[in-house]
Design an enzyme around this catalytic site. Structure first.
Site, short mmCIF file in Angstrom:
data_model
loop_
_atom_site.label_atom_id
_atom_site.label_comp_id
_atom_site.label_asym_id
_atom_site.label_seq_id
_atom_site.Cartn_x
_atom_site.Cartn_y
_atom_site.Cartn_z
CG LEU A 12 22.89 7.80 20.97
CD1 LEU A 12 23.80 8.34 22.06
CD2 LEU A 12 23.04 6.29 20.83
CB ILE A 35 17.19 1.39 8.48
CG1 ILE A 35 16.23 1.24 9.66
CG2 ILE A 35 18.15 2.56 8.68
CD1 ILE A 35 16.95 0.84 10.96
CE1 TYR A 59 7.29 1.90 17.38
CE2 TYR A 59 7.16 -0.48 17.22
CZ TYR A 59 6.57 0.73 17.51
OH TYR A 59 5.27 0.77 17.94
CB THR A 60 13.03 3.54 20.97
OG1 THR A 60 12.34 4.76 20.68
CG2 THR A 60 14.35 3.50 20.22
CB THR A 99 18.32 -2.59 24.60
OG1 THR A 99 17.58 -2.55 25.81
CG2 THR A 99 17.80 -3.77 23.79
CG ASP A 100 18.59 -2.39 29.78
OD1 ASP A 100 18.18 -1.90 28.70
OD2 ASP A 100 18.11 -2.07 30.88
CE1 TYR A 123 13.92 -1.17 21.56
CE2 TYR A 123 14.45 -1.92 23.77
CZ TYR A 123 14.72 -1.11 22.68
OH TYR A 123 15.78 -0.24 22.73
CD1 TRP A 148 17.01 1.42 32.31
CD2 TRP A 148 17.03 2.46 34.30
NE1 TRP A 148 16.45 0.57 33.23
CE2 TRP A 148 16.45 1.18 34.45
CE3 TRP A 148 17.16 3.29 35.41
CZ2 TRP A 148 15.99 0.72 35.69
CZ3 TRP A 148 16.70 2.82 36.65
CH2 TRP A 148 16.13 1.56 36.78
N1 LIG Z 1 16.14 5.21 25.06
C1 LIG Z 1 16.63 4.24 25.84
O1 LIG Z 1 16.38 4.21 27.06
C2 LIG Z 1 17.48 3.15 25.23
C3 LIG Z 1 17.95 2.13 26.08
C4 LIG Z 1 18.75 1.13 25.51
C5 LIG Z 1 19.06 1.15 24.16
N2 LIG Z 1 18.57 2.14 23.37
C6 LIG Z 1 18.90 2.12 21.95
O2 LIG Z 1 19.67 3.27 21.65
C7 LIG Z 1 19.39 3.72 20.32
C8 LIG Z 1 18.98 5.19 20.35
O3 LIG Z 1 17.79 5.31 21.11
P1 LIG Z 1 17.04 6.72 21.25
O4 LIG Z 1 16.35 6.72 22.56
O5 LIG Z 1 17.97 7.82 20.88
O6 LIG Z 1 15.94 6.57 20.10
P2 LIG Z 1 14.80 7.63 19.68
O7 LIG Z 1 14.98 8.93 20.37
O8 LIG Z 1 13.49 6.92 19.78
O9 LIG Z 1 15.14 7.88 18.13
C9 LIG Z 1 14.92 6.88 17.21
C10 LIG Z 1 15.62 7.26 15.93
O10 LIG Z 1 15.44 6.19 14.99
C11 LIG Z 1 14.99 6.74 13.77
N3 LIG Z 1 14.16 5.76 13.07
C12 LIG Z 1 13.05 5.13 13.52
N4 LIG Z 1 12.57 4.32 12.56
C13 LIG Z 1 13.40 4.43 11.50
C14 LIG Z 1 13.43 3.86 10.21
N5 LIG Z 1 12.50 2.97 9.80
N6 LIG Z 1 14.43 4.20 9.36
C15 LIG Z 1 15.38 5.10 9.73
N7 LIG Z 1 15.40 5.70 10.94
C16 LIG Z 1 14.41 5.35 11.81
C17 LIG Z 1 14.21 8.00 14.15
O11 LIG Z 1 14.17 8.84 13.02
P3 LIG Z 1 12.99 9.95 12.79
O12 LIG Z 1 12.83 10.66 14.10
O13 LIG Z 1 13.57 10.82 11.72
O14 LIG Z 1 11.76 9.20 12.39
C18 LIG Z 1 15.09 8.54 15.28
O15 LIG Z 1 16.17 9.27 14.75
C19 LIG Z 1 18.31 2.78 19.77
O16 LIG Z 1 18.91 1.76 19.04
C20 LIG Z 1 17.69 2.19 21.04
O17 LIG Z 1 17.14 0.92 20.80
C21 LIG Z 1 17.79 3.15 23.87
#
Ligand SMILES: NC(=O)c1ccc[n+]([C@@H]2O[C@H](COP(=O)([O-])OP(=O)(O)OC[C@H]3O[C@@H](n4cnc5c(N)ncnc54)[C@H](OP(=O)(O)O)[C@@H]3O)[C@@H](O)[C@H]2O)c1
Length: 281
Positions: A12, A35, A59-60, A99-100, A123, A148
């Site tokens: 994202l 963070i 942490y996804t 998240t959902d 999670y 998703w």
């Molecule tokens: N993916 C999905 O399907 C989904 C669904 C619902 C909600 N969400 C939410 O949407 C948001 C974005 O998801 P995404 O899929 O884009 O995530 P992602 O691709 O897994 O990216 C995670 C990001 O968080 C950073 N991060 C992880 N640990 C960290 C820490 N300790 N301190 C600072 N930064 C940290 C990572 O940085 P580095 O890469 O630099 O380590 C990366 O930029 C999240 O909050 C997730 O929970 C995602």
């Protein structure tokens, strides 16, 4: 407007940085500010002095969270608390990604923002607890629940299906979990509008319509024009460490009330496939 994005190196975050024009954007990855460390967060925000903070860092790894509960809570909950506390100190607005998975999936009609949280995974628990704490620390924060996610900036379901389809004549995909796919670019644009509209409270943001993973995979294969056959199966055949909600469609009512509409997921998927091709995949 000055905006700081935590999680700018993620799926994202990359879409946010690409889509956000006309404002001053600072994107941070975990190397720039972890963070989990309140001091690193404070320093980053005191330097940037943002009007808005978008907290997309998390942490996804949903299955990984089951065996790393401490890490899940340290990043997803305490990390969010650290950002909220610093946001208060520098007088910035905060938009937090949730998240959902905060729901148990037992409903059969779309989840409204006021439905009770009942997470079934570590999670989901870590995100649900973060929501509660953020609303206490910063009652005017904006919490965006999405689901998703797919896009070119990282690992995602359509990419996995296309890679598998390249080497297999047949795929089995679960047909008993229903949700709403969301293109990272569409979510990014909705987030930009929410910040510009000074949105508060919980907002559900997904692309329009819903499907099962099987239906999603079938559409991916059809758009790609592949001959791979996709067969429905049930999740008890693919047991994973974290329980997924059977039904997690999020109602668009809260988003529509703010004058924001999302595209149907099938349309978003077509745009993603074009973008993927453009990036040479
Ligand atoms: N993916 C999905 O399907 C989904 C669904 C619902 C909600 N969400 C939410 O949407 C948001 C974005 O998801 P995404 O899929 O884009 O995530 P992602 O691709 O897994 O990216 C995670 C990001 O968080 C950073 N991060 C992880 N640990 C960290 C820490 N300790 N301190 C600072 N930064 C940290 C990572 O940085 P580095 O890469 O630099 O380590 C990366 O930029 C999240 O909050 C997730 O929970 C995602």
């Amino acid at each position: 407007m000055r905006v700081t994005i935590f999680g700018a190196t993620g799926l994202l975050g990359k879409a946010l940085v690409a889509e956000w024009n006309g404002d001053e954007i600072i994107g941070l990855g975990s190397n720039d500010a972890d963070i989990r460390d309140p001091e690193q967060v404070r320093r980053a925000l005191e330097n940037a002095r943002p009007d808005w903070i978008v907290l997309a860092a998390a942490y996804t790894n949903v299955d990984g969270c089951e065996s790393n509960r401490e890490l899940a809570f340290a990043v997803n909950c305490q990390g969010a608390v650290n950002v909220a506390q610093s946001a208060r100190q520098v007088g910035a607005r905060l938009l937090f990604l949730s998240t959902d998975y905060v729901f148990d999936g037992t409903k059969t009609s779309p989840y409204e923002t006021g439905d009770p949280r009942a997470p079934r995974s570590v999670y989901g628990h870590s995100k649900a607890e973060a929501e509660v704490q953020l609303l206490r620390i910063l009652p005017e924060c904006c919490i965006v629940r999405t689901s998703w996610l797919f896009g070119v900036g990282g690992k995602c379901f359509p990419d996995t299906i296309l890679k598998l389809a390249a080497s297999r004549p047949e795929l089995e995909v679960v047909n008993d979990q229903r949700g709403s796919p969301t293109y990272a670019r569409d979510l990014a644009n909705a987030i930009i509008q929410l910040c510009r509209k000074n949105a508060e409270g919980i907002v559900h943001v997904t692309d329009g319509g819903d499907c099962t993973w099987f239906e999603f995979a079938r559409e991916i294969i059809a758009i790609a024009g592949l001959s791979t056959s996709v067969r429905p199966t049930s999740s008890d055949k693919f047991v994973r460490p974290a329980e997924r909600p059977k039904y997690s469609v999020l109602s668009a009512r809260s988003l529509n009330a703010l004058g924001i509409e999302m595209a149907p997921w099938q349309d978003a998927l077509r745009r993603y496939m074009e973008e993927r091709k453009y990036h040479g995949a």
